[in-house]
Enzyme design. Sequence first.
Site, PDB file in Angstrom:
ATOM      1  N   ASP A   1       0.865  -0.945  -0.097  1.00 53.36           N
ATOM      2  CA  ASP A   1       0.150  -0.188  -0.384  1.00 53.36           C
ATOM      3  C   ASP A   1       0.648   1.033   0.232  1.00 53.36           C
ATOM      4  O   ASP A   1       2.061   1.123   0.573  1.00 53.36           O
ATOM      5  CB  ASP A   1      -1.180  -0.096   1.267  1.00 53.36           C
ATOM      6  CG  ASP A   1       0.022   0.169   2.515  1.00 53.36           C
ATOM      7  OD1 ASP A   1       0.914  -1.091   2.526  1.00 53.36           O
ATOM      8  OD2 ASP A   1      -0.335   0.820   3.391  1.00 53.36           O
ATOM      9  N   GLU A   2       0.263   2.491  -0.443  1.00 51.69           N
ATOM     10  CA  GLU A   2       0.853   3.591  -0.058  1.00 51.69           C
ATOM     11  C   GLU A   2       2.557   3.649  -0.612  1.00 51.69           C
ATOM     12  O   GLU A   2       2.985   3.851   0.437  1.00 51.69           O
ATOM     13  CB  GLU A   2       0.728   4.356   1.277  1.00 51.69           C
ATOM     14  CG  GLU A   2      -0.349   3.972   1.693  1.00 51.69           C
ATOM     15  CD  GLU A   2      -1.171   4.300   2.633  1.00 51.69           C
ATOM     16  OE1 GLU A   2      -2.030   5.719   3.342  1.00 51.69           O
ATOM     17  OE2 GLU A   2      -0.460   4.616   4.097  1.00 51.69           O
TER      18      GLU A   2
HETATM   19  C1  TNX Z   1      -3.561   3.800   5.938  1.00 46.93           C
HETATM   20  S1  TNX Z   1      -4.461   1.277   5.043  1.00 46.93           S
HETATM   21  C2  TNX Z   1      -2.973   3.500   6.026  1.00 46.93           C
HETATM   22  C3  TNX Z   1      -1.781   3.123   7.644  1.00 46.93           C
HETATM   23  C4  TNX Z   1      -2.064   3.973   8.233  1.00 46.93           C
HETATM   24  C5  TNX Z   1      -3.639   3.247   8.095  1.00 46.93           C
HETATM   25  C6  TNX Z   1      -4.201   5.091   9.201  1.00 46.93           C
HETATM   26  C7  TNX Z   1      -3.570   1.193   5.120  1.00 46.93           C
HETATM   27  C8  TNX Z   1      -3.285   0.297   3.732  1.00 46.93           C
HETATM   28  N1  TNX Z   1      -2.372   1.811   4.949  1.00 46.93           N
HETATM   29  O1  TNX Z   1      -0.536   2.821   6.453  1.00 46.93           O
HETATM   30  O2  TNX Z   1      -1.915   3.282   9.081  1.00 46.93           O
HETATM   31  O3  TNX Z   1      -4.109   4.131   6.837  1.00 46.93           O
HETATM   32  O4  TNX Z   1      -5.539   5.164   9.463  1.00 46.93           O
END
Ligand code: TNX
Length: 493
Positions: free
Chosen positions: A302-303
């Site tokens: 993710d991200e």
């Molecule tokens: C998004 S959800 C993220 C996390 C954060 C979270 C906080 C996801 C796969 N990545 O790195 O902790 O939001 O709500």
Amino acid sequence: MPAPASVRPVEGSYAISPDTRIRVSGSDRSARPARRVGDYLAGLLRPSTAYRLPVTTRSGDDGIRLRLTPDAAGARKLGEEGYRLKVTGRAITLSARSSAGLFHGVQTLRQLLPTSVERTTRQAGPWRVSRGTITDVPRYAWRGAMLDVSRHFFGVDKVKRYIDQLALYKINTLHLHLSDDQGWRIAIDSWPRLTTYGGSTQVGGGPGGYYTKDDYREIVSYAASRELTVVPEIDMPGHTNAALASYAELNCDGVAPPLYTGTEVGFSSLCVPKEVTYDFVDDVIRELAALTPGPYLHIGGDEAHSTSHEDYVAFMDRVQPVVAKYGKTVVGWHQLTGAHPAKGAIAQYWGTDGSEKEVAEAAKAGTRLVLSPANRAYLDMKYDANTPLGQSWAGYVEAKQSYDWDPGTYIKDAPASSVLGVEAPLWTETLETSSHIEYMAFPRLPGIAELGWAPASAHNWDEYKVRVAAQGPRWDALGIEYYHSPQIPWPND
Ligand code: TNX
């Protein structure tokens, strides 16, 4: 809670008494799994009832009978995790095809007893269970909860406490988010600085911590004793500052960044073009797979805002086969569907409206989905503007918002059969203690558990809110400090 598939009540009740025995069927060896569940049940009931409740293989038509009947006619429909609980005036008979089914049936039996049964000191009783038959099977095979032990570290005892709470609602999967920018939490012998340095802090700069391999095995085996499978996650290629800080060679410029104790996301990436990256990944996945009896290994994904799309795809193309090489099935956050998900891979959806085309396309092509919509299933979202803990990037998530959606139709154009189940993630940027965990998880966690277990036909907020309200006194007895949502008619408020 969760609502069973079928309940047929009958007038009258069975009373557990000082003479009640727990009878487990089968000869010594074949009775072992049932005996484990019998011992667990006795352990639950003894402190509050103060009865002996011996567990015996001697057969009889009275008492609490736990029967493993994998091949019995009619047992087929109970599947891997279902159970039948029949209560007459003379006996409680619990049948299932597996220890998991018996275990889930025990959780139901627990809820049929007065809430004071949950206390750890002797209580008055009587210990009556209403007569009737419950036949129960889960809607989905994956009913998960995730705990982020990276942003703040939670030791073995706190994880065990949460496992016990998950088991109450028939959750069968514990996903541990073991690495992120702020800390690496699982010992990897071939890269020791990951933990000794990379695990030495957390959000806010506290001391952090990590699991030794023995600690981790203890969590895995405790989870197994509660019929939960642990899914370990190493988040890659982003969310990797703790690893990058521990080993300079993992960085494209060869310079290790400092440890990170803030809460920004998306600034770190493993170096995709460097060969050493894949030596590292191979070692980590090999050692983690060896600690993992379950079939799944989560590789995050993710991200990855600091990884180019091209690099992301190249990275996932190389890393997914490594997971397969060590005998595990890939799980990734749903961004994996924007690359080339491996055959059999599972994508965990964390968006907020189910509209992502690549997720639906991947599902049509065979990728299975675990649903964790952030504005429904994220336990770290604030309930409302006054919630002292948590975040609100996906909005406020009150109890009704969390419960009132259907996993079967949530992702537009994805076949219902692609949905493997649901999971409630708990990110811990703002959470440091077990009370923090519990305040965010209760009452939302049982709602997600119900979406995973109960048949779609049982879905009804007005009925659900009354049933969840009845759990409040049970949480009081268990010492769980829950959020008293104004949407729920708690009996004591
Ligand atoms: C998004 S959800 C993220 C996390 C954060 C979270 C906080 C996801 C796969 N990545 O790195 O902790 O939001 O709500």
